[in-house]
Design a protein around this motif. Structure first.
Motif, PDB file in Angstrom:
ATOM      1  N   ALA A 355       0.769  -1.093  -0.010  1.00 43.47           N
ATOM      2  CA  ALA A 355      -0.051   0.047  -0.036  1.00 43.47           C
ATOM      3  C   ALA A 355       0.777   1.230  -0.093  1.00 43.47           C
ATOM      4  O   ALA A 355       1.938   1.459   0.618  1.00 43.47           O
ATOM      5  N   SER A 356       0.525   2.234  -0.821  1.00 43.61           N
ATOM      6  CA  SER A 356       0.931   3.539  -0.917  1.00 43.61           C
ATOM      7  C   SER A 356       2.432   3.556  -1.758  1.00 43.61           C
ATOM      8  O   SER A 356       3.084   4.532  -1.836  1.00 43.61           O
ATOM      9  N   SER A 357       2.735   2.329  -2.155  1.00 41.22           N
ATOM     10  CA  SER A 357       4.191   2.276  -3.105  1.00 41.22           C
ATOM     11  C   SER A 357       3.956   2.818  -4.487  1.00 41.22           C
ATOM     12  O   SER A 357       2.767   3.055  -4.829  1.00 41.22           O
ATOM     13  N   ILE A 358       4.936   3.323  -4.911  1.00 45.09           N
ATOM     14  CA  ILE A 358       5.048   4.161  -6.209  1.00 45.09           C
ATOM     15  C   ILE A 358       5.537   2.998  -7.208  1.00 45.09           C
ATOM     16  O   ILE A 358       6.614   2.219  -7.040  1.00 45.09           O
ATOM     17  N   ILE A 359       4.689   2.752  -8.301  1.00 39.87           N
ATOM     18  CA  ILE A 359       5.118   1.625  -9.496  1.00 39.87           C
ATOM     19  C   ILE A 359       5.810   2.386 -10.545  1.00 39.87           C
ATOM     20  O   ILE A 359       5.466   3.264 -10.655  1.00 39.87           O
ATOM     21  N   ASN A 360       6.670   1.649 -10.658  1.00 38.66           N
ATOM     22  CA  ASN A 360       7.565   2.153 -11.952  1.00 38.66           C
ATOM     23  C   ASN A 360       7.782   1.078 -12.946  1.00 38.66           C
ATOM     24  O   ASN A 360       7.794  -0.470 -12.270  1.00 38.66           O
ATOM     25  N   ILE A 361       7.561   1.119 -14.278  1.00 39.93           N
ATOM     26  CA  ILE A 361       7.748   0.244 -15.143  1.00 39.93           C
ATOM     27  C   ILE A 361       8.822   0.423 -16.256  1.00 39.93           C
ATOM     28  O   ILE A 361       9.033   1.636 -16.795  1.00 39.93           O
ATOM     29  N   TYR A 362       9.719  -0.659 -16.861  1.00 37.24           N
ATOM     30  CA  TYR A 362      10.779  -0.487 -17.550  1.00 37.24           C
ATOM     31  C   TYR A 362      10.763  -1.345 -18.646  1.00 37.24           C
ATOM     32  O   TYR A 362      10.006  -2.553 -18.644  1.00 37.24           O
ATOM     33  N   PRO A 363      11.410  -0.967 -19.774  1.00 41.85           N
ATOM     34  CA  PRO A 363      11.271  -2.023 -21.107  1.00 41.85           C
ATOM     35  C   PRO A 363      12.433  -3.091 -20.880  1.00 41.85           C
ATOM     36  O   PRO A 363      12.409  -4.106 -21.656  1.00 41.85           O
ATOM     37  N   ASN A 364      13.151  -3.084 -19.856  1.00 41.45           N
ATOM     38  CA  ASN A 364      14.183  -4.081 -19.461  1.00 41.45           C
ATOM     39  C   ASN A 364      14.520  -4.214 -17.902  1.00 41.45           C
ATOM     40  O   ASN A 364      14.155  -3.690 -17.383  1.00 41.45           O
ATOM     41  N   ALA A 365      15.318  -5.346 -17.779  1.00 42.62           N
ATOM     42  CA  ALA A 365      15.616  -5.436 -16.306  1.00 42.62           C
ATOM     43  C   ALA A 365      16.809  -4.590 -15.657  1.00 42.62           C
ATOM     44  O   ALA A 365      16.887  -4.693 -14.471  1.00 42.62           O
ATOM     45  N   ASN A 366      17.256  -3.634 -16.657  1.00 47.77           N
ATOM     46  CA  ASN A 366      18.321  -2.739 -15.944  1.00 47.77           C
ATOM     47  C   ASN A 366      17.805  -1.655 -15.191  1.00 47.77           C
ATOM     48  O   ASN A 366      18.541  -1.059 -14.258  1.00 47.77           O
ATOM     49  N   ALA A 367      16.532  -1.295 -15.367  1.00 49.94           N
ATOM     50  CA  ALA A 367      15.440  -0.603 -14.512  1.00 49.94           C
ATOM     51  C   ALA A 367      16.263   0.877 -14.414  1.00 49.94           C
ATOM     52  O   ALA A 367      16.441   1.354 -13.523  1.00 49.94           O
ATOM     53  N   THR A 368      16.783   1.425 -15.617  1.00 47.92           N
ATOM     54  CA  THR A 368      17.272   2.591 -15.771  1.00 47.92           C
ATOM     55  C   THR A 368      16.430   3.783 -15.716  1.00 47.92           C
ATOM     56  O   THR A 368      15.344   3.629 -16.460  1.00 47.92           O
ATOM     57  N   VAL A 369      16.372   4.793 -14.759  1.00 42.97           N
ATOM     58  CA  VAL A 369      15.234   5.894 -14.375  1.00 42.97           C
ATOM     59  C   VAL A 369      14.786   6.584 -15.858  1.00 42.97           C
ATOM     60  O   VAL A 369      13.747   6.939 -16.191  1.00 42.97           O
ATOM     61  N   SER A 370      15.848   6.868 -16.757  1.00 47.69           N
ATOM     62  CA  SER A 370      15.671   7.526 -17.983  1.00 47.69           C
ATOM     63  C   SER A 370      14.768   6.743 -18.906  1.00 47.69           C
ATOM     64  O   SER A 370      14.271   7.274 -19.823  1.00 47.69           O
ATOM     65  N   GLU A 371      14.628   5.524 -18.407  1.00 51.99           N
ATOM     66  CA  GLU A 371      13.652   4.564 -19.644  1.00 51.99           C
ATOM     67  C   GLU A 371      12.476   4.062 -19.135  1.00 51.99           C
ATOM     68  O   GLU A 371      11.645   3.306 -19.491  1.00 51.99           O
ATOM     69  N   ARG A 372      11.996   4.685 -18.047  1.00 54.50           N
ATOM     70  CA  ARG A 372      10.834   4.426 -17.303  1.00 54.50           C
ATOM     71  C   ARG A 372       9.613   4.772 -18.436  1.00 54.50           C
ATOM     72  O   ARG A 372       9.916   5.752 -19.159  1.00 54.50           O
ATOM     73  N   LEU A 373       8.889   4.073 -18.486  1.00 50.88           N
ATOM     74  CA  LEU A 373       7.525   3.813 -19.570  1.00 50.88           C
ATOM     75  C   LEU A 373       6.324   4.660 -18.929  1.00 50.88           C
ATOM     76  O   LEU A 373       5.660   5.007 -19.741  1.00 50.88           O
ATOM     77  N   LEU A 374       6.316   5.043 -17.720  1.00 54.39           N
ATOM     78  CA  LEU A 374       4.962   5.644 -17.284  1.00 54.39           C
ATOM     79  C   LEU A 374       5.141   7.198 -17.292  1.00 54.39           C
ATOM     80  O   LEU A 374       6.195   7.645 -16.941  1.00 54.39           O
ATOM     81  N   ASN A 375       4.141   7.737 -17.702  1.00 51.94           N
ATOM     82  CA  ASN A 375       3.979   9.198 -18.034  1.00 51.94           C
ATOM     83  C   ASN A 375       3.197  10.063 -16.704  1.00 51.94           C
ATOM     84  O   ASN A 375       3.450  11.089 -16.654  1.00 51.94           O
ATOM     85  N   GLU A 376       2.691   9.191 -15.842  1.00 55.83           N
ATOM     86  CA  GLU A 376       2.233   9.855 -14.673  1.00 55.83           C
ATOM     87  C   GLU A 376       2.509   8.823 -13.627  1.00 55.83           C
ATOM     88  O   GLU A 376       2.795   7.580 -13.789  1.00 55.83           O
ATOM     89  N   GLU A 377       2.217   9.055 -12.355  1.00 57.33           N
ATOM     90  CA  GLU A 377       2.540   8.474 -11.190  1.00 57.33           C
ATOM     91  C   GLU A 377       1.336   7.502 -10.877  1.00 57.33           C
ATOM     92  O   GLU A 377       0.292   7.728 -11.143  1.00 57.33           O
ATOM     93  N   VAL A 378       1.746   6.195 -10.677  1.00 59.67           N
ATOM     94  CA  VAL A 378       0.920   5.189 -10.212  1.00 59.67           C
ATOM     95  C   VAL A 378       0.958   4.709  -8.863  1.00 59.67           C
ATOM     96  O   VAL A 378       2.397   4.256  -8.467  1.00 59.67           O
TER      97      VAL A 378
END
Length: 489
Positions: A355-378
């Motif tokens: 609960a209350s965590s922020i979700i981030n989604i990436y195109p690969n397992a590197n999880a590079t911040v600049s590659e995040r796929l979401l345009n708004e906070e989830v």
């Protein structure tokens, strides 16, 4: 009346997400306010649902309002509304009258059946809402249209209170706690960490029910009660732990505060202990309440942070723990689909996240911040559920969550991958409709399927959605509904 029967082409089942979706969202964002939080609007100042129960302080349930502003507010055609702790159906009491500047307004609700001889002070309005004694949801709305859904949102909702354990919608980090009794009500604080009391005004509002309310002996007040100006304190506001992170970078330690971590321009002090034995560092926060400070020290498990506003005393310290990795997303509770336009929908069912965590989604397992796929906070709901939309969605995505608590922001979790559901295979309706043998609940909640069959009840007969019909194949039938006309492939 003869109903039309028509054969349809294959339909990619956004149906099941529309039909079975139960995810809820909270009304607050990532950042918790640390600025002076005296409300600038009428607030729900007290909630009591134990009226007339065994041992009750009063015969009737009640909802009390408080006006912290300097002007009278006309409440005509406003409403107070109630839903059960996990319910989606709302009942309401329409309000009439005026709440004075710095004054209270008492709304009497239903009476219990056991204690019948303990009336409230003269109510300003009377309704018949039957409120649960321990936990529930109450909203103050500036019209008298009934809300809908487990967690309604909108500018018409002036204030919202989730009270008691297990309540699935609330402002901020959690509902008021603990659960109420027949001898306690949820009461809004007059100021940060200050218990309610006569003459202080219940005006404290950081949009966090868990922090803004306490359980105490009911003290209902009405328009005849003395007015109370909002409390003013000479002690600085404490930092907001949910907005602060402590982590080690190489040989140095770094304490970072997000926007509104502390009051604007406050001096932030970092100590080694709750007794402030050693000051590790100090910095003046930016105008938006953010800050970042680096210092050298031995191994730490936590630090203690205070704030000092101009011309005020230093606040009490709060403990910030060394950041550890957030828990993994539960991949077994995820569903992912990409439509013909390349738009991906990721659904996390109840319990998928914290609960209350922020979700981030990436195109690969590197999880590079600049590659995040979401345009708004989830943000993950109180039940651990969430929904995210992705444009130009890849076939496989990598999902993380970042959790926070009053003792700091954790590190982002390791990624969990999920590949889009294959929708070119037809699934029999009977397999889609499988239910748990113990609970009777659908086991395919929020999953995606392609089904094919014959419409046996025409569109609009079973409901008012843009698409609402009954479809059958050789194995069974299912009610299909959607809020969009675009459901055909």
């Amino acid at each position: 009346m003869k109903l039309k029967t028509r054969k349809i082409k294959r339909w990619t089942s956004v149906v099941m997400s529309a039909l079975l979706l139960t995810s809820t969202f909270l009304p607050s964002g990532l950042i918790n306010r640390a600025e002076a939080a005296i409300a600038d609007h009428v607030v729900i100042s007290q909630v009591y649902g134990g009226g007339g129960n065994t041992g009750a302080t009063y015969t009737n349930d009640f909802i009390e309002l408080y006006n912290p502003t300097d002007s009278d507010v006309v409440l005509d055609n406003w409403s107070v509304q109630y839903a059960s702790s996990t319910g989606s159906g709302w009942t309401l009491t329409t309000l009439t009258g005026t709440i004075k500047a710095h004054g209270y307004f008492l709304v009497q609700e239903a009476a219990g059946s056991t204690v019948k001889d303990k009336p409230l002070p003269t109510p300003d309005n009377t309704g018949s809402l039957t409120m649960a004694g321990g936990a529930g949801k109450v909203a103050l709305v500036n019209n008298n249209n009934a809300l809908s859904g487990t967690n309604p949102t909108g500018s018409n909702i002036i204030d919202f209170v989730g009270y008691g354990s297990g309540t699935n919608a609330f402002e901020g980090t959690g509902p008021t706690n603990p659960s109420l009794l027949s001898t306690t009500s949820a009461q809004r604080r007059p100021y940060a960490n200050v218990s309610p009391g006569g003459g202080k005004g219940n005006a404290w509002d950081t949009d966090d029910n868990a922090k803004d309310f306490v359980a105490a002996t009911p003290v209902p007040k009405n328009t005849a009660s003395p007015t109370e100006a909002p409390m003013v304190s000479n002690t600085s506001l404490q930092p907001i732990g949910n907005n602060i992170q402590l982590k080690k970078q190489g040989t140095e330690w770094k304490v970072s505060g997000l926007t509104s971590a502390v009051p604007s321009g406050a001096t932030v002090n970092i100590y080694d202990s709750v007794t402030k034995t050693t000051k590790l560092s100090s910095i003046v926060a930016s105008a938006d309440g953010s800050f970042e400070v680096n210092f050298s020290a031995g191994e730490l498990t936590s630090v203690f942070v205070s704030a000092t506003e101009t011309a005020k005393d230093e606040s009490d310290v709060i403990e910030i723990l060394k950041a550890t990795e957030s828990a993994l997303i539960d991949g077994t509770k995820l569903s992912y689909m990409v439509d013909g336009n390349g738009v991906g929908t990721l659904i996390g069912n109840n319990g998928a996240g914290v609960a209350s965590s922020i979700i981030n989604i990436y195109p690969n397992a590197n999880a590079t911040v600049s590659e995040r796929l979401l345009n708004e906070e989830v943000k993950v709901s109180a039940t651990g559920a969430f929904t995210a939309k992705i444009n130009n969605a890849p076939n496989t995505i990598y999902v993380t969550q970042q959790s926070n608590s009053a003792k700091g922001i954790k590190l982002e979790s390791t990624t969990v991958s999920i590949t889009k559901t294959v929708t070119d295979q037809v699934t029999p309706v009977k397999d889609v409709r499988v239910s748990d043998s113990t609970t009777g609940k659908p086991v395919n909640l929020n999953k995606y399927y392609t089904i094919e069959g014959v419409v046996t009840v025409d569109n609009g007969i079973l409901g008012t959605q843009k698409q609402n019909f009954y479809l059958q194949d050789a194995t069974g039938g299912i009610n299909v509904f959607s809020t969009s006309y675009d459901v055909w492939v």
